[in-house]
Design an enzyme around this catalytic site. Structure first.
Site, short mmCIF file in Angstrom:
data_model
loop_
_atom_site.label_atom_id
_atom_site.label_comp_id
_atom_site.label_asym_id
_atom_site.label_seq_id
_atom_site.Cartn_x
_atom_site.Cartn_y
_atom_site.Cartn_z
N PHE A 117 48.19 31.72 16.12
CA PHE A 117 48.85 31.02 16.86
C PHE A 117 49.09 29.89 16.08
O PHE A 117 48.13 29.17 16.11
CB PHE A 117 49.05 31.74 18.24
CG PHE A 117 49.74 31.44 19.19
CD1 PHE A 117 50.90 31.96 19.25
CD2 PHE A 117 49.79 29.78 19.80
CE1 PHE A 117 51.52 31.76 20.34
CE2 PHE A 117 50.49 29.28 20.67
CZ PHE A 117 52.00 30.75 20.81
N ASP A 184 39.80 31.57 20.14
CA ASP A 184 40.64 31.60 20.96
C ASP A 184 40.46 32.92 21.75
O ASP A 184 41.27 34.23 21.30
CB ASP A 184 42.46 30.80 20.42
CG ASP A 184 43.39 30.90 21.19
OD1 ASP A 184 42.97 31.83 22.60
OD2 ASP A 184 43.82 30.63 20.91
N TYR A 209 47.80 32.43 31.70
CA TYR A 209 48.65 32.97 32.39
C TYR A 209 48.81 34.23 31.90
O TYR A 209 50.21 35.05 32.38
CB TYR A 209 50.14 32.30 32.12
CG TYR A 209 49.72 31.65 30.92
CD1 TYR A 209 49.86 31.95 29.52
CD2 TYR A 209 49.59 30.16 30.59
CE1 TYR A 209 50.30 31.33 29.04
CE2 TYR A 209 49.71 30.03 29.05
CZ TYR A 209 49.46 30.81 28.06
OH TYR A 209 49.82 29.48 26.54
N LYS A 210 48.43 34.69 30.67
CA LYS A 210 48.30 36.29 30.02
C LYS A 210 47.70 37.40 31.20
O LYS A 210 47.89 38.01 31.85
CB LYS A 210 48.00 36.84 28.84
CG LYS A 210 48.72 35.59 27.79
CD LYS A 210 48.26 35.27 26.93
CE LYS A 210 48.95 34.23 25.29
NZ LYS A 210 50.06 34.64 25.42
N ARG A 354 56.81 43.89 20.22
CA ARG A 354 55.52 43.86 20.82
C ARG A 354 55.54 44.55 22.64
O ARG A 354 56.05 44.12 23.01
CB ARG A 354 54.72 42.40 20.65
CG ARG A 354 54.22 41.81 19.86
CD ARG A 354 53.84 39.98 20.35
NE ARG A 354 53.90 39.16 21.16
CZ ARG A 354 53.20 38.77 21.87
NH1 ARG A 354 52.24 37.98 21.72
NH2 ARG A 354 53.91 38.14 22.64
C1 LIG Z 1 46.53 32.49 20.97
C2 LIG Z 1 47.14 31.56 21.68
N1 LIG Z 1 46.62 30.75 21.48
C3 LIG Z 1 47.31 29.70 22.46
C4 LIG Z 1 48.60 30.05 22.73
C5 LIG Z 1 49.01 29.07 23.54
O1 LIG Z 1 48.72 27.47 24.23
P1 LIG Z 1 49.86 26.91 25.58
O2 LIG Z 1 48.52 27.48 26.16
O3 LIG Z 1 48.86 25.83 25.68
O4 LIG Z 1 51.14 26.93 25.64
C6 LIG Z 1 49.32 31.44 23.13
C7 LIG Z 1 50.13 31.17 23.80
O5 LIG Z 1 51.39 32.32 23.25
C8 LIG Z 1 48.36 32.16 22.36
O6 LIG Z 1 48.54 32.94 21.90
#
Ligand SMILES: Cc1ncc(COP(=O)(O)O)c(C=O)c1O
Length: 380
Positions: A117, A184, A209-210, A354
């Protein structure tokens, strides 16, 4: 009712969510749906805790909320209490984790999976330039780690393809050369069993938030295992990570526990919305959630893989998260049409569609309607 829905052991959980019955929501991998309990809790937090108790609430549970809610997240990712703290964004927590991981190293490189990402790659590049290390993006199947590798930053589930990385094997691969690994977990926390403690993972981060349904912009988490806490040093030495924040001391001394990963004043409204959202997991087992996620995604795949112009890019074996990604030359247009018909997924440029399947509230009938609607859109 669809036959699969009739025997779904998680079917009752959908009622815990505030969702429109005639909308097919397949974007819980971007923004989870609201559990009903959240609105009620927010009323209580705003009216009672903030309104009546005012500043007294900081000493009636607010101050410790990042660790308390962190422990609730910890239960979903195989972390014993006292090792997860909630706060800041994933991006900020990646910065803390990587800076801590390379601190004092005599090694030369940071490795990041090539399909990462973007924010992970951007932050890793900053950390590399701040610390004088090299950043080397590498394919997951050929990381080529060596005794020059200080740390590897890996996405558990690839946000674009939905591929699930083998956490046990890759953590072992990093440790075999004496490198650390930061995972992550944005696309896997809450939808599949994860064993951070058992695998000896060095550090992990993720958003809430997912699939954790914490709400738009809800705070992220960071995992710092107990054994690493005495030597973990992150650079954002804000006062809430101080050993004695209210001593208002001149110099910084980190909290000896996971609270040292905190930085500034926590966002209490978002944090407590997340707290309420996480109660849904009291009703379910992660094994059931994973089993249903695999079934939903397999079912959707079987219904769409032969549609004209579609290429499925999500692995067909069990090494996938809870999404199906399709490549189509008119992906942006196709997704616009689907959303106009109340089938909500998302589009990632240039050509990826997606569809995320949150097992707590997505029904098999939703899968059928999404596939049928996609077929209609492609035919029109
Ligand atoms: C794998 C991954 N890492 C990080 C993030 C986003 O990070 P942040 O919470 O800092 O916006 C996302 C957001 O979709 C993501 O899919």
């Amino acid at each position: 009712m669809n036959d699969f829905d009739a025997v779904d052991p998680l079917a009752h959980v959908r009622k815990l969510f505030d969702l429109d019955d005639d909308v097919v929501y397949l974007d819980g991998n971007s923004l989870g749906a609201p559990p009903r309990a959240v609105a009620e809790r927010m009323q209580e937090v705003v009216r009672q805790q903030w309104g009546r108790r005012l500043i007294r609430s900081w000493s009636e549970g607010w101050w410790e909320a990042p660790q308390r809610v962190g422990d609730k997240v910890g239960r979903l990712i195989g972390a014993a209490p006292g090792q997860v703290v909630v706060g800041d964004s994933t991006s900020v927590n990646i910065f803390k984790a990587l800076m801590a991981a390379v601190r004092g190293t005599d090694r030369a490189e940071i490795v990041v999976d090539a399909g990462t990402f973007p924010t992970d790659g951007y932050i890793a590049r900053s950390v590399a330039s701040l610390t004088g290390l090299e950043l080397r993006p590498a394919p997951l199947d050929a990381l080529e780690l060596s005794d020059a590798t200080a740390v590897v930053l890996l996405n558990h589930v690839d946000y674009r393809t939905g591929r699930l990385a083998d956490m046990a094997a890759l953590t072992g691969q990093a440790h075999a050369v004496g490198a650390k690994v930061v995972w992550d977990l944005c696309h896997s926390a809450g939808v599949l069993p994860i064993e951070l403690d058992a695998l000896g993972v060095d550090l992990a981060v993720g958003c809430t938030y997912k699939f954790l349904n914490g709400g738009p912009g809800s705070p992220a988490f960071i995992y710092v295992p107990t054994a690493a806490q005495p030597t973990f040093r992150q650079p954002l030495t804000g006062w809430t990570g101080h050993r004695a924040p209210f001593a208002m001391a001149e110099s910084y001394e980190p909290d000896p526990g996971v609270a040292q990963a905190r930085c500034g004043t926590p966002d209490i409204l978002s944090m407590l919305a997340l707290d309420a959202a996480l109660d849904v997991w009291d009703e379910v087992s992660l094994v059931d959630v994973r089993t249903k996620g695999l079934k939903l995604t397999a079912y959707f795949r079987s219904l769409v893989e032969d549609l004209p112009g579609v290429e499925v890019i999500t692995p067909s074996d069990d090494w996938r998260g809870h999404q199906i990604s399709l490549r189509h030359p008119d992906a942006a247009e196709v997704m616009r049409e689907l959303i106009a018909r109340d089938v909500i997924g998302d589009h990632r440029p240039p050509d990826v569609l997606r569809f995320g399947f949150a097992p707590l509230y997505v029904r098999y009938s939703d899968v059928e309607r999404a596939a049928r609607t996609l077929a209609e859109v492609l035919a029109s």
